[in-house]
Design an enzyme around this catalytic site. Structure first.
Site: not given
Ligand code: LLP
Length: 392
Positions: A256, A298, A324
Site C-alpha cells: 500500500p 484525475y 498558466c
Molecule cells: N504497487 C504498485 C506496483 C503500484 O503501481 C502502486 C501504485 C502501488 C503498489 C501503490 O498503490 P496504492 O496503495 O497507493 O493505491 N497517482 C495516482 C495513483 C497511482 C498509483 C500508481 N501505482 C493518484 O494520485 O491517485
C-alpha cells in the site's frame, strides 16, 4: 497548522506521524498473518524522513525506479526489504538491481530474457496480469486487457519456458490491479487475489506472493473507508486455505502507498487573489497543479478548509492556482465561505501522490515539507529556491 504557515511559510506540506502510525498499525493488525509483510509503495511519498518513519514502524519498501531504491537504502532499508516493480526498464537498470541484490518483479517476456542473460541460474519473480483491474479512476487501473503492466496470464507457459531456458527459479509472483479501492471494489480485490493464488499453483518454487497495493481512502465526504476488519478476515482465511493446498508455508506481501500516507498529509496554501466575476468566483492561491496535480489530472476531490476563519455564508467558488493553465484548480464550484486575501487554506488528504508528483512547471519552486511528531514540527525538506532550479 496556521502557526506552521507563519513559521515555515506557504505553500507547505505538513505530515502527521501519528496518522501514519495509526494507519500502519491498523493495517498490520487486520492483515494478521504471521508471514505477511507490508511494503510501503515509495512512489506515494518518497520523503526520506517519511521513509525512515515507516521503516521504524516495520514496513518494507516497494520501489519502481533506481532513485526510489537509492533513497530507500539511504532511509535504512536493507536490500532484502526492498521490492522493485519493473515497467519498461533498461538492461543497465536490471544490472544495477542485480548487483545491489534487490528483489525484482519482472514485467514482460523480454525482461525475463534480459534477466536470464544477465543472471542465469538466479531466483526471480514475475508480475502477472490476470485480466482483472480496478480503481476509482480509469488511470488508476493497472490490471486487465487495457493495462501495460504485467505478464499476461495467457502467456505464463512462455514465461515459464524462458525461466527454464535460463535456469531461473521463479520464487515469487506479484500483481497490482489498481488504486483507490473502497468497499464497492472489495469483491474485485478478493477475486483478483484468488485468481493470483490460482495461477500460483503453476509455480512450484514460490517463496512469496505479492498482492500489490490499492487500498483507497475516503476523499469525498460521502465516501466510506474500506472495511479493513472484514477484508483482513477474508484475506487471512484465503491465505491459510491456500497454504494448505500449496503444501508449503509462504511469505505474503501487500504494497500500500496511499492508505498509509494520504490522510497524514495536508497542503497549506495562502489566498493571494479573489476574483468575483459576474458569473463565477475564483479564489486564487499561491500554489498550483505543480504542487498537487491530482485534481487537474484525475478530477480528484480534496476537502479544503479555511484555517483563518470559520463559518460565514457559503458561496460557490473555484479554488485555483498560479499556473498558466485552465486545468490549474484545486476545487471547482465548491461551496465555501468567502475567504479574505492572506487567509490560510488547508487542502486535506494530500499526503499521497502530492509532493511526489510535483514539478517545477512554470519554473516555480516546490514547497517545503514538515513532519509533526509527538506534537513537535520538524522541517523535513527545505523550500526549493528559484535559483536552484535555474542553475541546472
Ligand atoms: N504497487 C504498485 C506496483 C503500484 O503501481 C502502486 C501504485 C502501488 C503498489 C501503490 O498503490 P496504492 O496503495 O497507493 O493505491 N497517482 C495516482 C495513483 C497511482 C498509483 C500508481 N501505482 C493518484 O494520485 O491517485
Amino acid at each position: 497548522m496556521k502557526s506552521l504557515v507563519k513559521k515555515y511559510g506557504a505553500p507547505l506540506y505538513v505530515y502527521e506521524a501519528r496518522v501514519i502510525k495509526d494507519r500502519y498499525q491498523k493495517l498490520a493488525k487486520n492483515l494478521n498473518h504471521p508471514r505477511l509483510r507490508i511494503h510501503y509503495a515509495v512512489k506515494a511519498n518518497s520523503n526520506l524522513e517519511i521513509l525512515r518513519y515507516l521503516r521504524k514502524l516495520g514496513a518494507g519498501a516497494e520501489t519502481v525506479s533506481l532513485g526510489e531504491v537509492l533513497i530507500s537504502l539511504k532511509a535504512g532499508f536493507k536490500p532484502k526489504d526492498i521490492i522493485y516493480t519493473c515497467s519498461n526498464i533498461t538492461k543497465e537498470e536490471l544490472e544495477t538491481l542485480n548487483k545491489r541484490k534487490i528483489r525484482v518483479n519482472l514485467d514482460s517476456l523480454n525482461q525475463i530474457k534480459m534477466w536470464g542473460e544477465l543472471a542465469p541460474g538466479t531466483s526471480i519473480s514475475f508480475r502477472v496480469n490476470q485480466g482483472i483491474g480496478a480503481g476509482n479512476h480509469h488511470h488508476f487501473i493497472t490490471g486487465g486487457p487495457e493495462s501495460k503492466f504485467g505478464i499476461d496470464v495467457r502467456q505464463i507457459n512462455k514465461a515459464l519456458a524462458l525461466a527454464k531456458k535460463y535456469k531461473l527459479t521463479v520464487n515469487g509472483i506479484q500483481q497490482h490491479i489498481g488504486s483507490g479501492i473502497l468497499n464497492e471494489n472489495k469483491k474485485i480485490f478478493i477475486e483478483a487475489m484468488m485468481a493470483l493464488l490460482h495461477t500460483a499453483r503453476r509455480f512450484p518454487d514460490l517463496e512469496f506472493i505479492d498482492f500489490g497495493g490499492g487500498i483507497g481512502i475516503p476523499y469525498r465526504p460521502n465516501e466510506k473507508p474500506l472495511d479493513l476488519n472484514r477484508l483482513g478476515r477474508s484475506v487471512v482465511k484465503i491465505l491459510k486455505e491456500f497454504e494448505a493446498v500449496y503444501g508449503r508455508k509462504l511469505n505474503f506481501v501487500f504494497e500500500p502507498g496511499r492508505y498509509l500516507i494520504a490522510e497524514a498529509g495536508t497542503l497549506l496554501v495562502t489566498v493571494t487573489d479573489i476574483k468575483i466575476n459576474p458569473s463565477k468566483v475564483f479564489i486564487g492561491v499561491n500554489s498550483g497543479f505543480n504542487h498537487l496535480i491530482r485534481p487537474a489530472m484525475y478530477d480528484s476531490y480534496h476537502e479544503i478548509v479555511n484555517l483563518s476563519r470559520q463559518g460565514g455564508k457559503k458561496i460557490k467558488a473555484s479554488i485555483v492556482g498560479n499556473i498558466c493553465e485552465s486545468a490549474d484548480f484545486f476545487a471547482k464550484d465548491r461551496p465555501i465561505p468567502l475567504p479574505k486575501i492572506g487567509d490560510a487554506l488547508a487542502i486535506l488528504n494530500a499526503g499521497a501522490y502530492g509532493f511526489s508528483m510535483s514539478s517545477n512547471y512554470n519554473l516555480r519552486p516546490r514547497p517545503a515539507e514538515v513532519l509533526i511528531e509527538a506534537n513537535r514540527a520538524r522541517l523535513i525538506r527545505r523550500r526549493e529556491k528559484v535559483e536552484t532550479i535555474i542553475k541546472n
